[in-house]
Design a protein around this motif. Structure first.
Motif, short mmCIF file in Angstrom:
data_model
loop_
_atom_site.label_atom_id
_atom_site.label_comp_id
_atom_site.label_asym_id
_atom_site.label_seq_id
_atom_site.Cartn_x
_atom_site.Cartn_y
_atom_site.Cartn_z
N GLN A 77 26.18 35.50 48.68
CA GLN A 77 27.56 35.06 48.82
C GLN A 77 27.84 34.48 50.21
O GLN A 77 28.56 33.48 50.34
N THR A 80 26.09 31.07 50.37
CA THR A 80 26.75 30.07 49.52
C THR A 80 28.10 29.61 50.06
O THR A 80 28.38 28.41 50.12
N PRO A 116 29.06 28.89 43.24
CA PRO A 116 27.88 28.70 42.39
C PRO A 116 28.30 28.51 40.93
O PRO A 116 29.38 28.93 40.53
N CYS A 273 20.68 30.87 43.09
CA CYS A 273 22.11 31.22 43.20
C CYS A 273 22.74 30.75 44.51
O CYS A 273 23.92 30.43 44.55
N SER A 274 21.95 30.70 45.58
CA SER A 274 22.49 30.34 46.89
C SER A 274 22.65 28.84 47.08
O SER A 274 23.41 28.40 47.94
N THR A 275 21.93 28.04 46.30
CA THR A 275 21.91 26.59 46.54
C THR A 275 22.57 25.77 45.44
O THR A 275 22.81 24.58 45.64
N LYS A 277 25.60 24.51 42.99
CA LYS A 277 27.04 24.34 43.12
C LYS A 277 27.65 23.97 41.77
O LYS A 277 27.05 23.22 41.00
#
Length: 339
Positions: A77, A80, A116, A273-275, A277
């Protein structure tokens, strides 16, 4: 077994090519309002299917253990919704001295501010065999968090603010993510023995849904009058893909360093999950925040390119990331002391 796995990989890669080719030939079929009605079949039915499928296939204890993995959730989180937009802002300060259209640059900033997605990151994590439970939690939680955080980030970086229909977006996410996941877990309790005996092809279902998402996404891309695939657009696409690769590499480096506390399966969930969008939440938010803005179409272009590119790039990298994860897991097992 290896032949079966190879056939699945080849089937999926062929499916990607066919989906993009079909979208290019007749994009009107898969656009919003078209015969396929993706505003219903993808936004609601496909997403609900993904999370029902996950609820059915995941052991309850796996979901429970994922919920308490606070370090993992904080990493995803913060990366992101804090590190990603802040890094993009710093990078755009350098690009602002170039001749690139300033509204396209602002569009890149909006990409960084987006939450995300609730579909692609989960499917790709599952396809690799990563920590699917963690991907589910962070995709869902990040999307709910983004309803509040994304408008604030847009205000901070771009000075644009507007009222966002929190209730309607929240209810849509709840009905397409939380409810199907819970129903899947309830159904699993009653057919658990049958599932373990028959082992249904959950991966094939998820891959098929992903192909549908890829197809409708590219239909939107090819039919959008604001995206003219000239040389400049192709350069912009390559530039955006390089940004994605850079952030994926950063998450990989951060999550695999010594004493990180993350398993290889955790790293897979972190990478996606971090990259990734969200376009589903992103475009409505942009239309609300920049309502009536004369440059809204230019601001939207980077997100319209980033979304299909992230799905395509992630799909292409699945075999490579899976090979890394499997080899790393074998290495961990071999180095464990025997009692």
């Amino acid at each position: 077994m290896r032949l079966l796995e190879r056939a699945r990989k080849e089937w999926f890669m062929v499916g990607i090519v066919v989906a993009i080719g079909a979208a290019k030939l007749e994009p009107s079929v898969g656009v919003n309002g078209g015969p396929l009605k993706p505003e219903i079949t993808v936004s609601y039915i496909a997403v609900a299917t993904i999370f029902f499928n996950s609820g059915l296939s995941l052991k309850t204890e796996e979901l429970t253990s994922a919920l308490v993995h606070l370090k993992l959730h904080l990493f995803i989180q913060i990366f992101t919704l804090a590190f990603f937009p802040a890094t993009i802002w710093l990078f755009l300060q350098l690009l602002s001295v170039t001749s690139i259209n300033e509204w396209l640059l602002k569009g890149l900033q909006t990409v960084g501010c987006m939450p995300p997605p609730v579909s692609s990151a989960v499917i790709l994590t599952k396809a690799v065999g990563g920590n699917e439970a963690a991907a589910i939690f962070n995709s869902a939680f990040g999307s709910f968090l983004g309803i509040v955080v994304t408008p604030l980030l847009l205000l901070l970086f771009l000075g644009s603010s507007s009222s966002v229909p929190f209730t309607s977006i929240f209810s849509q996410l709840f009905m397409t993510v939380v409810v199907p996941l819970i129903i899947g877990q309830i159904v699993r309790r009653y057919i658990k023995d049958w599932l373990e005996r028959k082992k249904p092809p959950f991966g094939v279902v998820s891959s098929s849904v992903l192909l549908m998402i890829i197809y409708t996404t590219f239909c939107d891309t090819f039919s959008n009058p604001h995206i003219d695939l000239d040389k400049f657009s192709l350069v912009l696409i390559l530039f955006i893909i390089s940004i994605q690769l850079s952030f994926m590499l950063l998450t990989f480096i951060f999550s695999t360093r010594n004493n990180s506390g993350f398993t290889p399966a955790d790293t897979v969930a972190i990478i996606f999950c971090s990259t990734h969008k969200s376009l589903t939440l992103g475009i409505p938010m942009l239309k609300i925040v920049f309502a009536g803005h004369e440059h809204l179409s230019l601001i939207s272009v980077p997100l319209l390119i980033y979304h299909p590119a992230q799905i395509l790039l992630g799909s292409v990298l699945v075999p490579t990331i899976k090979s890394w994860m499997v080899s790393r897991q074998k290495g961990v097992k071999l180095t464990r002391p025997t009692v």
